[in-house]
Write a protein that holds these residues in place. Structure first.
Motif, mmCIF file in Angstrom:
data_model
loop_
_atom_site.group_PDB
_atom_site.id
_atom_site.type_symbol
_atom_site.label_atom_id
_atom_site.label_comp_id
_atom_site.label_asym_id
_atom_site.label_seq_id
_atom_site.Cartn_x
_atom_site.Cartn_y
_atom_site.Cartn_z
ATOM 1 N N CYS A 115 78.626 -10.880 13.702
ATOM 2 C CA CYS A 115 77.714 -10.020 12.928
ATOM 3 C C CYS A 115 78.454 -9.343 11.774
ATOM 4 C CB CYS A 115 77.049 -8.985 13.831
ATOM 5 S SG CYS A 115 76.074 -9.700 15.166
ATOM 6 N N THR A 116 79.248 -10.129 11.061
ATOM 7 C CA THR A 116 80.057 -9.610 9.968
ATOM 8 C C THR A 116 79.809 -10.443 8.720
ATOM 9 O OG1 THR A 116 81.783 -8.974 11.556
ATOM 10 C CG2 THR A 116 82.414 -9.080 9.227
ATOM 11 N N PRO A 117 79.486 -9.826 7.582
ATOM 12 C CA PRO A 117 79.275 -10.602 6.366
ATOM 13 C C PRO A 117 80.570 -11.280 5.927
ATOM 14 C CG PRO A 117 79.254 -8.255 5.880
ATOM 15 C CD PRO A 117 79.290 -8.383 7.362
ATOM 16 N N PRO A 118 80.489 -12.485 5.358
ATOM 17 C CA PRO A 118 81.702 -13.219 4.983
ATOM 18 C C PRO A 118 82.634 -12.448 4.060
ATOM 19 C CG PRO A 118 79.801 -14.659 4.888
ATOM 20 C CD PRO A 118 79.275 -13.279 5.134
ATOM 21 N N GLU A 119 82.074 -11.592 3.199
ATOM 22 C CA GLU A 119 82.939 -10.866 2.266
ATOM 23 C C GLU A 119 83.834 -9.847 2.961
ATOM 24 O OE1 GLU A 119 78.782 -8.922 1.977
ATOM 25 O OE2 GLU A 119 79.625 -10.957 2.110
ATOM 26 N N ARG A 120 83.603 -9.611 4.243
ATOM 27 C CA ARG A 120 84.456 -8.703 5.012
ATOM 28 C C ARG A 120 85.340 -9.467 5.999
ATOM 29 N NH1 ARG A 120 82.083 -2.995 6.557
ATOM 30 N NH2 ARG A 120 84.272 -2.562 6.148
#
Length: 199
Positions: A115-120
């Motif tokens: 549940c983490t956006p790719p940019e992070r």
């Protein structure tokens, strides 16, 4: 505090050595890997392993062998939050995201699982394929050149570090990398400052 919340690391050559033969007794952590993972976990950064699916051929480790190797890696360096398998075939590298070595699918799957956006997410890869897959997924890629990486591939990479520990220190100090070469020559004890309440 770094804005990177997940670090995915290529297994072979960056985390461990000896895993490709399927014998868990031959698996050894790469120097500095345990310290690097400890730094990440002490700061609340989640960790994951990237492995490559072997080509179908005689003499390759069986699925049971690979599971035993995975369990051994977890014993030595875990626990990991996610494990993603990247394809080994070159098919699809001409723009088809379905099966090529640079396809972003496995990284996007890991992002969804956590549940983490790719940019992070940052990917520390041992090959051009790994960092290109990170770029295509919208994640940050750092190349730790393995023996098979050509000098021109290292020169073309946006971000390069000599090892996992240096890459992790750079991420924790300044967030997603901005410079081409990540360098940090401090002793590990100077960099290892767990957050309050961490072990």
């Amino acid at each position: 505090m770094s804005s990177v919340r997940v670090v995915l690391v290529d297994q072979d050559g960056i985390l461990v050595e000896g895993a490709d033969g399927g014998d868990p007794d031959r698996v050894r952590p790469v120097p500095g890997a345990r310290e690097a993972l400890g730094l990440l976990r002490s700061r609340g950064v989640r960790t994951g392993v990237l492995t490559r699916r072997p080509d179908d051929a005689r003499g390759r480790p069986t699925e049971a062998d690979r599971r035993r190797v995975d369990e051994r890696i977890d014993e030595l360096l875990g626990p990991f939050d996610v494990r993603a398998v990247r394809p080994s075939t070159s098919e699809g590298d001409d723009g088809d995201d379905g099966g090529g070595r640079t396809a972003p699918g496995p990284l996007l799957w890991a992002a969804g699982r956590l549940c983490t956006p790719p940019e992070r997410i940052a990917v520390v890869g041992a090959s051009r394929d790994s960092v290109e897959a990170a770029r295509r997924a919208g994640a940050h890629g750092i190349l730790v050149p393995g023996p098979g990486v050509r000098p021109e591939e290292t020169a073309d990479a946006l971000h390069v570090a000599p090892d996992l520990l240096t890459a992790v220190r750079g991420l924790l100090l300044s967030g997603p990398p901005k410079q081409h070469v990540l360098v940090d020559e401090r002793a590990i004890t100077a960099a290892y400052r767990p957050v309050d309440g961490a072990g």
